[in-house]
Scaffold this active site. Structure first.
Site, short mmCIF file in Angstrom:
data_model
loop_
_atom_site.label_atom_id
_atom_site.label_comp_id
_atom_site.label_asym_id
_atom_site.label_seq_id
_atom_site.Cartn_x
_atom_site.Cartn_y
_atom_site.Cartn_z
N TRP A 8 0.83 -1.21 0.00
CA TRP A 8 0.00 0.00 0.00
C TRP A 8 0.86 1.26 0.00
O TRP A 8 0.51 2.26 -0.62
CB TRP A 8 -0.90 0.00 1.24
CG TRP A 8 -1.71 1.26 1.41
CD1 TRP A 8 -2.94 1.53 0.89
CD2 TRP A 8 -1.34 2.42 2.17
NE1 TRP A 8 -3.36 2.79 1.28
CE2 TRP A 8 -2.41 3.35 2.06
CE3 TRP A 8 -0.23 2.77 2.94
CZ2 TRP A 8 -2.37 4.60 2.69
CZ3 TRP A 8 -0.18 4.01 3.56
CH2 TRP A 8 -1.25 4.90 3.43
N HIS A 9 2.02 1.20 0.66
CA HIS A 9 2.87 2.37 0.77
C HIS A 9 3.54 2.73 -0.55
O HIS A 9 3.88 3.90 -0.76
CB HIS A 9 3.94 2.16 1.84
CG HIS A 9 3.44 2.31 3.24
ND1 HIS A 9 2.82 1.29 3.92
CD2 HIS A 9 3.43 3.38 4.08
CE1 HIS A 9 2.48 1.72 5.13
NE2 HIS A 9 2.83 2.98 5.24
N GLY A 10 3.76 1.79 -1.42
CA GLY A 10 4.42 2.13 -2.67
C GLY A 10 4.58 0.94 -3.59
O GLY A 10 4.63 -0.22 -3.14
#
Length: 474
Positions: free
Chosen positions: A323-325
């Site tokens: 989700w972060h990258g």
């Protein structure tokens, strides 16, 4: 339009003055809705339109879910909403990552295919507002929240400019009742909002942006620096990401308070956590609770066997990392934290039948040891979070674990250690609640002078070249 820039100050001041000058509650709602779209359109008009279209779709789908008597149609509408929101997130954020990963895998197998990459612009904050839309439709499906009756209220929930770009991730059942509630001027709430905003501004300008000057050059080319510089860069980034993101969250909460809205607390002194599980209860709280409620528990949570629980933890944290990258570094970072959570559960089970060991761990010495080990594990994990590639992360770990020569720190380490000492002192004051007691006892003139001093120091200590917020890329 960054929170720590003059354009935002002008924008917020104009909205604030007009907002509180209006005697009509519905006019205020429409003002905030228009200001929120302007806030996002100042970056990209077409992507602001995209948010508007998807928000209308989620509003209609939720109304349909609530009105439908058939469980089958309710499931279909929920699936439609999830497919649309997750599909947009995958298209804009992960399509090229998957294409590049597939091309690399084919090359390793001897293929020569070249896959075309999509020419897309990543909408700022898409990971945040898609999660808010998902929690809304899921809560309506579960009958934990009613569907919004007013489209403007729902659109304000999604687009409210303080939390639009980088959170906190807001729950509809917490925010929508506030939209319908008439707001009244409150000096105490204005004071609270200003205090949050100034604290966040100081964290960002005086601490995070300064620490970036120690971290960025080393993470850009770790092969050129010695182990001493790499360790200092790791320490700098550990504090930078906390002050940068919690600073944004503080400014978002402060802006909302000054407009009469309350956003959820997103950080609670995470570097004082005694274990990794507690760290995730203190760090990015709105995301960790979202992952718990909408991913970990639906997977089965901890209701099954020990191995099922471990599997659910690993899946949740790997997806949380992704989700972060769109990068393998984030996937491995999520896997690392999943493994740390599994190890923590196993260690807890080991300590339960051993009261002497458990008693020592609960003592002052044991607590210091647990907090130190947790902080070290988190700091080493941030290397994966910051490194652009797995190769750079491996190079940094080699220099952290095996002493090597090279260039020294990019700046004089004295300023770094001064900032470290400042953060430690602030944590102690906050943890012991000394600062909170002091604020309430200070007379108004002294408190105003303190606010002015914090603002002045933030502006004076800020580097000439400012940094964008780290979480804007997510």
């Amino acid at each position: 339009m960054l929170f720590c820039t003059l354009p935002y100050l002008y924008f917020f001041t104009a909205v604030f003055v007009v907002y509180w000058s209006m005697p009509w509650h519905r006019a205020r709602v429409w003002l905030l809705l228009g200001a929120s779209f302007y806030f996002y359109a100042s970056w990209n008009q077409w992507l602001a339109l995209l948010i508007g279209v998807t928000t209308v779709m989620d509003y209609l789908v939720a109304r349909g879910i609530e009105a439908s008597p058939s469980q089958r149609s309710r499931r279909f509408l929920l699936g439609l909403s999830l497919a649309a929101n997750v599909g947009l997130l995958v298209y804009f954020k992960y399509a090229n990552f998957f294409l590049q990963s597939l091309e690399a895998a084919l090359h390793r197998c001897g293929g020569t295919v070249s896959l075309p990459l999509l020419q897309v612009i990543l909408p700022v904050g898409i990971s945040f507002y898609t999660f808010e839309a998902i929690n809304y439709t899921v809560d309506v499906y579960r009958r934990k929240a009613p569907a919004a009756r007013n489209l403007a209220d729902f659109m304000l929930f999604i687009t409210f400019f303080p939390h639009l770009v980088a959170g906190p991730i807001v729950r509809a059942r917490d925010f929508l009742p506030q939209v319908g509630r008439r707001k009244r001027w409150d000096w105490l709430r204005l004071d609270l909002g200003a205090r949050y905003f100034l604290l966040g501004l100081f964290k960002k300008l005086a601490i995070a942006d300064h620490l970036a000057q120690f971290a960025d050059p080393v993470f850009q080319d770790p092969h050129a620096y010695g182990s001493h510089a790499v360790w200092l860069a790791t320490i700098a980034y550990t504090l930078q990401i906390y002050c940068d993101f919690s600073g944004y969250s503080d400014m978002a909460i402060g802006s909302a308070h000054m407009l009469g809205y309350k956003l959820a607390l997103n950080f609670n002194l995470p570097y004082l956590a005694s274990n990794v599980a507690e760290f995730w209860r203190r760090w990015h709280i709105s995301l960790s609770t979202w992952l718990r409620d909408y991913l970990f528990i639906p997977l089965g949570g901890s209701r099954g066997t020990r191995w099922h629980t471990h599997r659910n933890l690993l899946i949740t944290m790997i997806l949380g990392g992704l989700w972060h990258g769109a990068s393998w570094t984030f996937v491995v970072w999520g896997l690392l934290h999943g493994l740390l959570l599994v190890a923590h559960r196993e260690f807890q089970a080991l300590c339960k039948p051993r009261p002497r060991l458990d008693g020592w761990l609960q003592s002052m010495a044991g607590t210091v040891a647990r907090r130190s080990i947790t902080l070290l594990a988190v700091a080493l994990g941030w290397v994966l979070f910051r490194a652009q590639t797995l190769g750079i992360a491996v190079a940094i770990y080699r220099r952290l674990l095996v002493p090597r020569g090279g260039l020294g720190p990019p700046l004089n380490p004295l300023s770094l250690w001064c900032l470290v000492a400042l953060v430690i002192v602030c944590h102690v004051l906050a943890h012991t609640r000394v600062w909170q007691k002091l604020v309430w006892r200070l007379p108004a003139p002294a408190l105003g002078a303190a606010y002015a001093l914090v603002l002045t120091l933030a502006l004076l200590l800020a580097p000439a070249s400012g940094q964008s917020f780290i979480y804007f890329q997510f």
